[in-house]
Scaffold this motif. Structure first.
Motif, mmCIF file in Angstrom:
data_model
loop_
_atom_site.group_PDB
_atom_site.id
_atom_site.type_symbol
_atom_site.label_atom_id
_atom_site.label_comp_id
_atom_site.label_asym_id
_atom_site.label_seq_id
_atom_site.Cartn_x
_atom_site.Cartn_y
_atom_site.Cartn_z
ATOM 1 N N ILE A 422 0.819 -1.210 0.000
ATOM 2 C CA ILE A 422 0.000 0.000 0.000
ATOM 3 C C ILE A 422 0.850 1.257 0.000
ATOM 4 N N GLY A 423 2.108 1.152 0.410
ATOM 5 C CA GLY A 423 2.996 2.310 0.403
ATOM 6 C C GLY A 423 3.240 2.865 -0.981
ATOM 7 N N LEU A 424 2.945 2.072 -2.026
ATOM 8 C CA LEU A 424 3.135 2.526 -3.406
ATOM 9 C C LEU A 424 1.887 3.190 -3.985
ATOM 10 N N MET A 425 0.824 3.271 -3.196
ATOM 11 C CA MET A 425 -0.435 3.824 -3.698
ATOM 12 C C MET A 425 -0.316 5.333 -3.910
ATOM 13 N N PRO A 426 -0.755 5.832 -5.080
ATOM 14 C CA PRO A 426 -0.697 7.285 -5.345
ATOM 15 C C PRO A 426 -1.564 8.064 -4.355
ATOM 16 N N ILE A 427 -1.168 9.300 -4.095
ATOM 17 C CA ILE A 427 -1.887 10.161 -3.159
ATOM 18 C C ILE A 427 -3.355 10.317 -3.561
ATOM 19 N N SER A 466 6.535 5.529 8.003
ATOM 20 C CA SER A 466 6.808 6.814 8.658
ATOM 21 C C SER A 466 7.590 7.766 7.759
ATOM 22 N N ASP A 467 8.588 7.234 7.007
ATOM 23 C CA ASP A 467 9.353 8.101 6.109
ATOM 24 C C ASP A 467 8.475 8.695 5.029
ATOM 25 N N LYS A 468 7.573 7.888 4.465
ATOM 26 C CA LYS A 468 6.675 8.381 3.428
ATOM 27 C C LYS A 468 5.715 9.434 3.991
ATOM 28 N N ILE A 469 5.297 9.233 5.226
ATOM 29 C CA ILE A 469 4.408 10.217 5.849
ATOM 30 C C ILE A 469 5.130 11.541 6.026
ATOM 31 N N GLU A 470 6.396 11.502 6.447
ATOM 32 C CA GLU A 470 7.183 12.727 6.630
ATOM 33 C C GLU A 470 7.376 13.448 5.307
ATOM 34 N N ARG A 471 7.570 12.681 4.230
ATOM 35 C CA ARG A 471 7.757 13.297 2.911
ATOM 36 C C ARG A 471 6.418 13.640 2.251
ATOM 37 N N LYS A 472 5.311 13.440 3.012
ATOM 38 C CA LYS A 472 3.956 13.716 2.518
ATOM 39 C C LYS A 472 3.616 12.886 1.276
ATOM 40 N N GLU A 473 4.170 11.692 1.227
ATOM 41 C CA GLU A 473 3.860 10.756 0.145
ATOM 42 C C GLU A 473 2.795 9.749 0.579
ATOM 43 N N LYS A 475 -0.809 9.737 3.170
ATOM 44 C CA LYS A 475 -1.690 10.538 4.003
ATOM 45 C C LYS A 475 -1.724 9.983 5.429
ATOM 46 N N ILE A 476 -1.472 10.837 6.388
ATOM 47 C CA ILE A 476 -1.410 10.395 7.778
ATOM 48 C C ILE A 476 -2.783 9.971 8.296
ATOM 49 N N ASP A 477 -3.853 10.645 7.826
ATOM 50 C CA ASP A 477 -5.183 10.244 8.290
ATOM 51 C C ASP A 477 -5.559 8.867 7.761
ATOM 52 N N LEU A 478 -5.133 8.539 6.525
ATOM 53 C CA LEU A 478 -5.372 7.200 5.999
ATOM 54 C C LEU A 478 -4.564 6.166 6.783
#
Length: 628
Positions: A422-427, A466-473, A475-478
Motif C-alpha cells: 500500500i505504500g506505493l499507492m498514489p496520493i 513513517s518516512d513516506k508520511i514525513e515526505r507527505k507521500e 496521508k497520515i489520516d489514511l
C-alpha cells in the motif's frame, strides 16, 4: 319418494331428508354444517339480492328459497310467522323440500332440466291452505351451463304472479352475474396464489408487474427486502422502488424483457444495488401483459462469484506452523484481532507470510462467509489501480464499449479487502480510499451513483510508512484509519527455532507435488540452515526445498564446509542480482556504442541524446574501449 318424519327437533342430531334422483339418507348435524359451509360462496353472493327482492315485492307472505345444485335449501327469506311454521316442519337451511309439494316439484324440474319451472298444484308447505299456493323456480348457472343452484319464490295465488316472476328473473340474473364475477375473481385469486407459491419456492425476492408497472403479486422475501407488508405493496408502482424502471424495461416504445441488469433499489429496507431479471408470463396480441421479475442482491451475487475467481481465503490460524515464542505471540495477537472488525496494517519483509496471516484473521472473523479480495498495488499502474478498486460504469470511456464492472470494494462487500504494498499507492487514490472508509460508500468510475459497502480493510507493506508520511507521500489520516490494529511480521531469521519444522514441511509438500521421494536432511545441514539469515524468507526456503528434492539430496555430500555449502546453495537471489547488474552494464555499453556511431562520433550530440554530460560520456567510452 316419500319423506319420513321423526319426532326429533332441528336441534336433534339427525334428520331424514330425500329428494328426486337422490336416495333418502340421514344427514347428521355436522354434515348439514359442512354442506352449508361448502356452499357459503353461493349464499354470500345471493343473500343481498334475495333480501332486496323480498323488500321490493312489498309482500311479507311470500317465501324465497335458495338451494344448491342438488336442491338442498341454503337460505329462506320470509316473515317471522311463516319462518316459524317452516322450522316446525323441519324445512330449514340444510334440508331438502318436502316431496309432493309445489316447491319440491318446481325445484326438482329445474335441477333435472336446468330450465325455469312453474307449479300450481301439490301439497302446501307447513300449515298453509291447499291449492292456494304457487311456486316459480329458476336455475342459477355459471360458466358453460354449470348449475350452481336454484332460486324459487313460493307465493299465494292471490298475488300478482307476473310481477313476481319478473322480479324473480331479474334477481336471478343479478345473482348469475355476481356468481360469474365471483368465479372470475376466485380464478384470479387462485392464479395469484399459485404464482405466489411459485415465487416463494425461490430464495431470491420475486414479484409480478403488469404493463403499467403495477405490482400484482410479490413473494415473502421481496416483502422483506422492501420492508413492508404485502397488502401495502400490492397495487403500488414498481418505479417507487426502482426509479429507472421505465427506462430499462422500454425500448423503442416497446416493453422488453431484462436480463442481468444492475438497478438501484430505493425506498426499501434493503436499498442498494440489485441484479434484475424479468420474463414475460402472459401475452395478448403479441404484447406482454405481465412480467415476473427477480432481484438478486449484488452483494450476494458478487460473493458467489468470489468463489470462482479466487477471491477466497484458504489459510486458517491452525495452519500457521511454528514453536518459537515469536510465532506463538503472533498467533495469539491474530486471534485477538479476528474478534474485532478493525482495519489491520501488516508490516514485514517480503515473503514473510503477510497475506497468510491476513487470510487466517479473515477466516477466524465473523466475515468468513464473504470474500477475501486481494489487490497488489505493485502490479498495477495508477489507472489500473483505480479501475481495480472502484470498477467502472458503461459510460466510462464509452469508446471501449465495455460492460459495467464492479470494483474490489464491491466484491469485498461483507468481507475483507487485502491491499498489499500500500505504500506505493498514489496520493490521489489514497484520498479516495480514505473517503470510502469514512463514508462506507464507493462510486464507480464514470458514474455518480454511490454504492454502500461494508468492508474490512487489511493492508501490508514491506517497510514502515513513517518516512513516506514525513515526505507527505502517504496521508497520515489514511495511515491511522488503516492501523487500528497493526501486526509486525517476523522474518525467518527471527524465528530460528521454527526452521527445522518449516524446511521439513516444505520438503514433504514439494515431494508430493513433484511426485518424488522426500529427502532426509542431515543434522549438520539443519544447523547450517538455522544459522542462515534467509534474506528471501519463505520464497527462498520453498525454492531450496524444491532444489533438494530434484537434487535427491546430493548437495549434502558435495561441500567442504558451511561457507562452501552456502556459496553453492544459498544466497542465490543475491547472486542473481549481481548477474543482473552485469547484464545492465552490458546493455549500457551497447546503447552508448550504438548512439556514438549513429551520431558519427559527435560527443556533443551523443551526450545530449543519452541525457548525460560530455565528461561522463567521454569516461564511459574510454571504459568500454571505444576509439575516440
Amino acid at each position: 319418494m316419500g319423506r319420513k318424519m321423526t319426532n326429533k327437533t332441528p336441534e336433534n342430531n339427525k334428520i331424514i331428508v330425500s329428494r328426486a334422483g337422490i336416495n333418502g339418507k340421514i344427514l347428521t348435524a355436522n354434515e348439514i354444517k359442512n354442506r352449508l359451509r361448502t356452499n357459503s360462496w353461493l349464499t354470500n353472493c345471493a343473500k343481498p339480492y334475495i333480501e332486496k327482492m323480498y323488500t321490493f315485492a312489498e309482500e311479507s307472505s311470500i317465501i324465497i328459497f335458495l338451494t344448491d345444485s342438488e336442491g338442498c335449501i341454503l337460505k329462506i327469506v320470509t316473515n317471522e310467522e311463516l319462518q316459524k311454521k317452516l322450522t316446525e316442519k323441519f324445512i330449514i337451511s340444510g334440508s331438502f323440500p318436502p316431496p309432493k309439494t309445489a316447491l319440491y316439484l318446481a325445484i326438482d324440474k329445474v335441477v333435472a332440466t336446468q330450465f325455469e319451472a312453474n307449479t300450481e298444484h301439490g301439497d302446501p308447505l307447513a300449515e298453509l291452505k291447499p291449492n292456494q299456493w304457487k311456486c316459480h323456480a329458476t336455475p342459477l348457472q355459471i360458466g358453460a351451463g354449470q348449475l350452481a343452484g336454484t332460486l324459487s319464490i313460493y307465493f299465494s295465488e292471490k298475488l300478482n304472479a307476473k310481477m313476481l316472476y319478473a322480479l324473480l328473473n331479474l334477481t336471478a340474473n343479478c345473482i348469475k352475474h355476481e356468481l360469474q364475477y365471483s368465479e372470475e375473481k376466485e380464478q384470479v385469486q387462485l392464479l395469484k396464489e399459485i404464482q405466489l407459491n411459485q415465487l416463494n419456492m425461490y430464495a431470491q425476492p420475486n414479484f409480478v408487474v403488469n404493463a403499467k408497472g403495477i405490482i400484482k403479486v410479490i413473494s415473502d422475501e421481496a416483502c422483506n427486502i422492501l420492508g413492508s407488508d404485502r397488502e401495502n405493496i400490492i397495487g403500488k408502482k414498481i418505479s417507487k422502488f426502482i426509479p429507472e424502471w421505465q427506462n430499462i424495461t422500454t425500448k423503442d416504445g416497446k416493453w422488453i424483457e431484462v436480463e442481468h441488469k444492475e438497478v438501484l433499489l430505493q425506498n426499501a429496507s434493503s436499498s442498494g444495488l440489485f441484479l434484475l431479471n424479468t420474463k414475460a408470463i402472459m401475452r395478448t396480441q403479441n404484447k406482454f401483459d405481465e412480467q415476473i421479475c427477480s432481484l438478486q442482491n449484488m452483494r450476494h451475487v458478487l460473493n458467489e462469484a468470489n468463489k470462482y475467481i479466487g477471491n477466497t481465503a484458504h489459510v486458517q490460524l491452525n495452519d500457521i506452523m511454528g514453536i518459537s515464542v515469536t510465532i506463538k505471540r503472533l498467533i495469539k495477537e491474530a486471534k485477538a484481532i479476528a474478534k474485532t472488525d478493525n482495519a489491520v496494517m501488516l508490516i514485514g519483509e517480503k515473503h514473510t507470510g503477510r497475506e497468510s496471516i491476513a487470510q487466517a484473521i479473515h477466516n477466524a472473523s465473523a466475515r468468513i462467509t464473504y470474500g477475501f479480495v486481494k489487490v497488489n498495488v505493485a502490479n498495477l499502474s495508477p489507472e489500473e489501480l483505480e479501475e481495480t478498486l472502484w470498477g467502472y460504469h458503461e459510460n466510462f470511456r464509452p469508446h471501449l464499449h465495455r460492460i459495467p464492472k464492479p470494483g474490489a470494494f464491491e466484491f469485498a462487500n461483507g468481507g475483507t479487502l487485502y491491499i498489499s504494498n500500500i505504500g506505493l499507492m498514489p496520493i490521489s487514490t489514497q484520498e479516495k480510499v480514505f473517503e470510502a472508509i469514512k463514508t462506507k460508500k464507493v462510486t464507480r468510475l464514470g458514474s455518480a451513483q454511490q454504492i454502500t459497502v461494508d468492508v474490512r480493510i487489511m493492508c501490508s507493506n514491506p517497510f514502515d510508512l513513517s518516512d513516506k508520511i514525513e515526505r507527505k507521500e502517504f496521508k497520515i489520516d489514511l495511515f491511522y484509519s488503516l492501523s487500528t490494529s497493526s501486526v509486525r511480521m517476523p522474518a525467518l531469521r527471527e524465528r530460528r527455532a521454527d526452521i527445522p519444522l518449516l524446511i521439513n514441511h516444505y520438503i514433504t509438500l514439494k515431494s508430493e507435488e513433484l511426485g518424488l521421494n522426500p529427502v532426509n536432511i542431515p543434522r549438520k545441514i539443519v544447523l547450517i540452515l538455522r544459522r542462515y539469515e534467509w534474506p528471501g524468507n519463505f520464497k527462498e526456503m520453498i525454492e531450496l526445498s524444491e532444489r533438494i528434492i530434484r537434487d535427491k539430496g546430493r548437495m549434502f555430500k558435495t561441500f567442504k564446509n558451511e561457507r562452501d555449502f552456502k556459496s553453492k546453495n544459498l544466497y542465490l537471489d543475491q547472486l542473481k542480482e549481481i548477474e543482473n547488474l552485469a547484464s545492465l552494464e552490458e546493455n549500457e555499453k551497447e546503447l552508448i556504442v550504438k548512439a556514438y556511431k549513429a551520431y558519427k562520433g559527435s560527443i556533443s550530440k551523443t551526450s545530449r541524446r543519452l541525457g548525460i554530460s560530455r565528461n561522463t560520456l567521454y569516461l564511459k567510452l574510454r571504459k568500454y574501449g571505444v576509439d575516440i
